[in-house]
Design a protein around this motif. Structure first.
Motif, PDB file in Angstrom:
ATOM      1  N   ILE A  32      43.775  44.525  38.051  1.00  0.00           N
ATOM      2  CA  ILE A  32      43.598  45.984  38.184  1.00  0.00           C
ATOM      3  C   ILE A  32      42.283  46.279  38.884  1.00  0.00           C
ATOM      4  CG2 ILE A  32      43.214  48.105  36.880  1.00  0.00           C
ATOM      5  CD1 ILE A  32      45.194  47.043  34.794  1.00  0.00           C
ATOM      6  N   VAL A  33      41.193  45.571  38.485  1.00  0.00           N
ATOM      7  CA  VAL A  33      39.887  45.790  39.120  1.00  0.00           C
ATOM      8  C   VAL A  33      39.954  45.404  40.587  1.00  0.00           C
ATOM      9  CG1 VAL A  33      37.462  45.134  39.101  1.00  0.00           C
ATOM     10  CG2 VAL A  33      38.677  45.455  36.944  1.00  0.00           C
ATOM     11  N   SER A  34      40.613  44.269  40.896  1.00  0.00           N
ATOM     12  CA  SER A  34      40.699  43.826  42.292  1.00  0.00           C
ATOM     13  C   SER A  34      41.468  44.824  43.141  1.00  0.00           C
ATOM     14  CB  SER A  34      41.368  42.450  42.348  1.00  0.00           C
ATOM     15  OG  SER A  34      41.502  42.019  43.673  1.00  0.00           O
ATOM     16  N   ASP A  35      42.561  45.457  42.569  1.00  0.00           N
ATOM     17  CA  ASP A  35      43.333  46.429  43.332  1.00  0.00           C
ATOM     18  C   ASP A  35      42.526  47.706  43.577  1.00  0.00           C
ATOM     19  OD1 ASP A  35      45.392  44.645  43.364  1.00  0.00           O
ATOM     20  OD2 ASP A  35      46.460  45.520  41.642  1.00  0.00           O
ATOM     21  N   GLY A  36      41.746  48.140  42.569  1.00  0.00           N
ATOM     22  CA  GLY A  36      40.973  49.365  42.754  1.00  0.00           C
ATOM     23  C   GLY A  36      39.659  49.151  43.464  1.00  0.00           C
ATOM     24  N   PHE A  37      39.266  47.893  43.627  1.00  0.00           N
ATOM     25  CA  PHE A  37      37.989  47.530  44.247  1.00  0.00           C
ATOM     26  C   PHE A  37      37.897  48.041  45.687  1.00  0.00           C
ATOM     27  CE2 PHE A  37      34.638  44.896  45.810  1.00  0.00           C
ATOM     28  CZ  PHE A  37      33.869  44.550  44.714  1.00  0.00           C
ATOM     29  N   GLY A  38      39.042  47.903  46.408  1.00  0.00           N
ATOM     30  CA  GLY A  38      39.005  48.256  47.826  1.00  0.00           C
ATOM     31  C   GLY A  38      38.886  49.740  48.074  1.00  0.00           C
ATOM     32  N   MET A  68      33.780  40.551  38.016  1.00  0.00           N
ATOM     33  CA  MET A  68      34.432  41.869  37.870  1.00  0.00           C
ATOM     34  C   MET A  68      34.680  42.175  36.398  1.00  0.00           C
ATOM     35  SD  MET A  68      37.014  42.213  41.138  1.00  0.00           S
ATOM     36  CE  MET A  68      37.964  40.753  40.751  1.00  0.00           C
ATOM     37  N   ALA A  69      35.093  41.166  35.610  1.00  0.00           N
ATOM     38  CA  ALA A  69      35.337  41.394  34.184  1.00  0.00           C
ATOM     39  C   ALA A  69      34.040  41.754  33.472  1.00  0.00           C
ATOM     40  CB  ALA A  69      35.958  40.145  33.563  1.00  0.00           C
ATOM     41  N   ALA A  70      32.942  41.060  33.829  1.00  0.00           N
ATOM     42  CA  ALA A  70      31.658  41.356  33.196  1.00  0.00           C
ATOM     43  C   ALA A  70      31.177  42.762  33.576  1.00  0.00           C
ATOM     44  CB  ALA A  70      30.624  40.300  33.619  1.00  0.00           C
ATOM     45  N   ALA A  71      31.333  43.144  34.850  1.00  0.00           N
ATOM     46  CA  ALA A  71      30.903  44.474  35.293  1.00  0.00           C
ATOM     47  C   ALA A  71      31.724  45.568  34.614  1.00  0.00           C
ATOM     48  CB  ALA A  71      31.000  44.584  36.807  1.00  0.00           C
ATOM     49  N   LEU A  72      33.016  45.312  34.447  1.00  0.00           N
ATOM     50  CA  LEU A  72      33.878  46.298  33.806  1.00  0.00           C
ATOM     51  C   LEU A  72      33.454  46.501  32.347  1.00  0.00           C
ATOM     52  CD1 LEU A  72      36.448  47.965  34.581  1.00  0.00           C
ATOM     53  CD2 LEU A  72      37.750  46.219  33.365  1.00  0.00           C
ATOM     54  N   ARG A  79      33.686  51.220  35.188  1.00  0.00           N
ATOM     55  CA  ARG A  79      34.982  51.200  34.517  1.00  0.00           C
ATOM     56  C   ARG A  79      35.703  52.530  34.699  1.00  0.00           C
ATOM     57  NH1 ARG A  79      33.268  49.911  29.893  1.00  0.00           N
ATOM     58  NH2 ARG A  79      33.269  51.977  28.915  1.00  0.00           N
ATOM     59  N   GLN A  80      34.933  53.650  34.682  1.00  0.00           N
ATOM     60  CA  GLN A  80      35.539  54.959  34.878  1.00  0.00           C
ATOM     61  C   GLN A  80      36.125  55.089  36.275  1.00  0.00           C
ATOM     62  OE1 GLN A  80      32.786  58.161  34.202  1.00  0.00           O
ATOM     63  NE2 GLN A  80      34.255  59.749  34.815  1.00  0.00           N
ATOM     64  N   ARG A  81      35.405  54.565  37.280  1.00  0.00           N
ATOM     65  CA  ARG A  81      35.900  54.652  38.671  1.00  0.00           C
ATOM     66  C   ARG A  81      37.154  53.805  38.847  1.00  0.00           C
ATOM     67  NH1 ARG A  81      29.896  54.043  41.355  1.00  0.00           N
ATOM     68  NH2 ARG A  81      29.260  56.249  41.133  1.00  0.00           N
ATOM     69  N   ILE A  82      37.152  52.604  38.239  1.00  0.00           N
ATOM     70  CA  ILE A  82      38.352  51.768  38.333  1.00  0.00           C
ATOM     71  C   ILE A  82      39.514  52.437  37.614  1.00  0.00           C
ATOM     72  CG2 ILE A  82      39.344  49.540  37.642  1.00  0.00           C
ATOM     73  CD1 ILE A  82      37.508  49.373  40.033  1.00  0.00           C
ATOM     74  N   GLY A  83      39.211  53.124  36.453  1.00  0.00           N
ATOM     75  CA  GLY A  83      40.263  53.823  35.724  1.00  0.00           C
ATOM     76  C   GLY A  83      40.861  54.933  36.565  1.00  0.00           C
ATOM     77  N   GLU A  84      40.019  55.677  37.300  1.00  0.00           N
ATOM     78  CA  GLU A  84      40.537  56.734  38.166  1.00  0.00           C
ATOM     79  C   GLU A  84      41.455  56.172  39.241  1.00  0.00           C
ATOM     80  OE1 GLU A  84      37.087  58.649  39.573  1.00  0.00           O
ATOM     81  OE2 GLU A  84      36.636  59.705  37.690  1.00  0.00           O
ATOM     82  N   TYR A 116      42.660  48.684  28.108  1.00  0.00           N
ATOM     83  CA  TYR A 116      41.301  48.140  28.155  1.00  0.00           C
ATOM     84  C   TYR A 116      40.479  48.827  29.245  1.00  0.00           C
ATOM     85  CZ  TYR A 116      37.489  44.769  28.526  1.00  0.00           C
ATOM     86  OH  TYR A 116      36.248  44.175  28.569  1.00  0.00           O
ATOM     87  N   VAL A 117      41.135  49.191  30.360  1.00  0.00           N
ATOM     88  CA  VAL A 117      40.411  49.840  31.459  1.00  0.00           C
ATOM     89  C   VAL A 117      40.203  51.323  31.160  1.00  0.00           C
ATOM     90  CG1 VAL A 117      40.515  50.451  33.884  1.00  0.00           C
ATOM     91  CG2 VAL A 117      41.188  48.152  33.156  1.00  0.00           C
ATOM     92  N   LEU A 118      41.271  52.021  30.676  1.00  0.00           N
ATOM     93  CA  LEU A 118      41.188  53.463  30.472  1.00  0.00           C
ATOM     94  C   LEU A 118      40.488  53.844  29.164  1.00  0.00           C
ATOM     95  CD1 LEU A 118      44.789  54.421  31.706  1.00  0.00           C
ATOM     96  CD2 LEU A 118      42.629  54.561  32.984  1.00  0.00           C
ATOM     97  N   ARG A 119      40.502  52.946  28.179  1.00  0.00           N
ATOM     98  CA  ARG A 119      39.880  53.143  26.880  1.00  0.00           C
ATOM     99  C   ARG A 119      40.367  54.432  26.192  1.00  0.00           C
ATOM    100  NH1 ARG A 119      35.318  49.670  26.379  1.00  0.00           N
ATOM    101  NH2 ARG A 119      35.868  47.871  27.692  1.00  0.00           N
TER     102      ARG A 119
END
Length: 449
Positions: A32-38, A68-72, A79-84, A116-119
């Motif tokens: 999920i982080v890798s997909d939203g990273f770009g 990426m897991a540690a940063a999230l 984490r909020q930006r990746i959730g969006e 885990y991402v959206l909490r």
């Protein structure tokens, strides 16, 4: 921020996961982080992730997963930006989680990763339930694999037993065949022993016959020797009678011989008296001495053609080989490598020996060809041609030294000609009394023939 159905944003922010994130959930979170990273700008990324901004999603997930897991986990804003980005990509799943009712048909791992991402409120329970579900699935998968492996082992055991039975039956058949063959060999051996005994008996009989024949032969030899002695005695008697007959004939001719001898003496005395009266001096010059020629001992092989011919003229070699008892010694490899070095050594030797055989037949001279044998791994198999002596030097002795030994072995005064371009060889044989000629001269002589 997007508000969830349970209240304001961040309702589940106070919840804490009291165990490590399950591996299956962690892999989905990294994806999920890798997909939203770009979709984020370089400034929106944490500092430790900016070096992966240009990576492709799959490559980014492979090399930057831990970062990426540690940063999230440590960076709420990230984490909020990746959730969006995830809400934009999967609004239905995000909305279901916000409302507190995840889709029953969704993969538990996907639901746990999204939670885990959206909490949202209760996200820890979702993650824990997904981990337990994954463990149950893994246990069921492992159990299924164990049952499949057990079934496979049972099949292999059955196959092994069947193969063992087949091999045992085959070995039993082979053993029976071997026993039969052994019995046959025993019978043949007994028959062979019987044949040997019969052969030994026949041999003893033949030996007895040979002894009898030898005794008979010795008796015949004794009889022949007695006859020979008798014939020799008769021959002696005949020779004595012949000598007596010759003596009687000589005595009958003695008067006539005396008269002839007296007449011969008279003629000789008259000739001597005439020589004294004429005072004729003894003859000191013979007709043959008036002919201009080279007498033996007056000229050596080195003097041949010294004035009339060039040193490179093959006619010099013809004149040298025409001397009485001439001996031509050839430095084999020196000549072949001068004339035809591109050929293999074996063909070089055969070609040179064939040419030397023709030269020996034409001139009648003694010809010896010397090759260097120091580097030979095995004896050379060749039949020397007619009229040519072929020698190889021994280990530790060079062909040059063997040539000098051949020259020193000749008696002084015999014409010895050495064909070699090696200056050291030429000088050495010249000091020993031989006549050196260049290898090119011998090759020209071959080409002329």
């Amino acid at each position: 921020m997007v508000e969830t159905a349970g209240g304001g944003p961040g309702d589940g922010a106070a919840e804490v996961l009291d165990r490590p994130l399950p591996d299956g959930v962690r892999r989905r979170v990294v994806q999920i982080v890798s997909d939203g990273f770009g979709g984020l700008t370089l400034g929106e990324l944490p500092a430790q992730l900016r070096q992966y901004a240009r990576f492709a999603p799959n490559r980014r997930a492979k090399f930057a997963g831990n970062a990426m897991a540690a940063a999230l986990e440590t960076d709420p804003l990230f984490r909020q930006r990746i959730g969006e980005k995830f809400r934009d990509a999967q609004p239905e799943l995000a909305g279901a989680l916000d409302s507190g009712s995840p889709p029953p048909a969704a993969d538990p791992l996907d639901v746990a990763a999204a939670a885990y991402v959206l909490r949202p409120t209760g996200w820890v329970k979702l993650v824990t339930a997904a981990g337990e579900e994954a463990q149950r699935a893994d246990a069921e998968r492992a159990d299924e694999e164990s049952r499949a492996e057990l079934e496979r082992l049972r099949e292999e055991l059955a196959q092994a037993r069947e193969q063992t039975r087949v091999d045992t039956e085959r070995l039993r058949v082979e053993l029976d065949s071997a026993r039969k063959e052994a019995d046959s060999l025993h019978r043949k051996l007994r028959a062979a022993l019987s044949d040997v005994k019969r052969g030994e008996a026949a041999l003893r009989k033949i030996q007895g016959e040979i002894e009898a024949a030898r005794a008979e032969g010795q008796a015949q030899v004794s009889a022949a020797e007695s006859e020979t002695r008798r014939l020799k005695a008769r021959l002696g008697e005949a020779e004595a009678a012949l000598e007596a007959t010759r003596r009687a004939a000589r005595e009958g001719r003695s008067v006539e011989d005396m008269r002839v001898r007296l007449l011969l003496d008279t003629v000789l005395d008259a000739a001597q008296g005439l020589r004294r009266e004429l005072a004729l001096p003894p003859v000191s010059v013979r007709p043959a001495e008036t002919v201009d020629a080279v007498e033996p001992g007056r000229m050596t092989p080195k003097d041949i053609a010294a004035r009339a011919l060039s040193e490179n003229d093959p006619a010099i070699l013809d004149q040298l080989l025409a001397l009485p008892q001439a001996h031509l010694v050839v430095d084999g490899y020196n000549v072949t490598k001068t004339g035809y070095p591109q050929m293999p050594l074996e063909k070089q030797r055969l070609r040179l020996l064939g040419q030397l055989s023709q030269l020996a037949a034409q001139t009648g001279a003694e010809v010896t060809c010397v090759f260097d044998g120091a580097e030979l791994a095995a004896p050379v198999l060749l039949a020397p041609p007619r009229g040519v002596r072929v020698l190889f030097s021994k280990a530790g002795v060079t062909a040059d030294e063997l040539i000098r030994q051949l020259v020193r072995a000749e008696p002084p005064g015999r014409p010895v000609i050495v064909a070699s371009t090696d200056r050291e060889v030429a000088d050495g044989v010249a000091r020993a009394g031989a006549r050196p000629v260049a290898s090119a001269v011998l090759l020209k002589r071959f080409s002329r023939a």
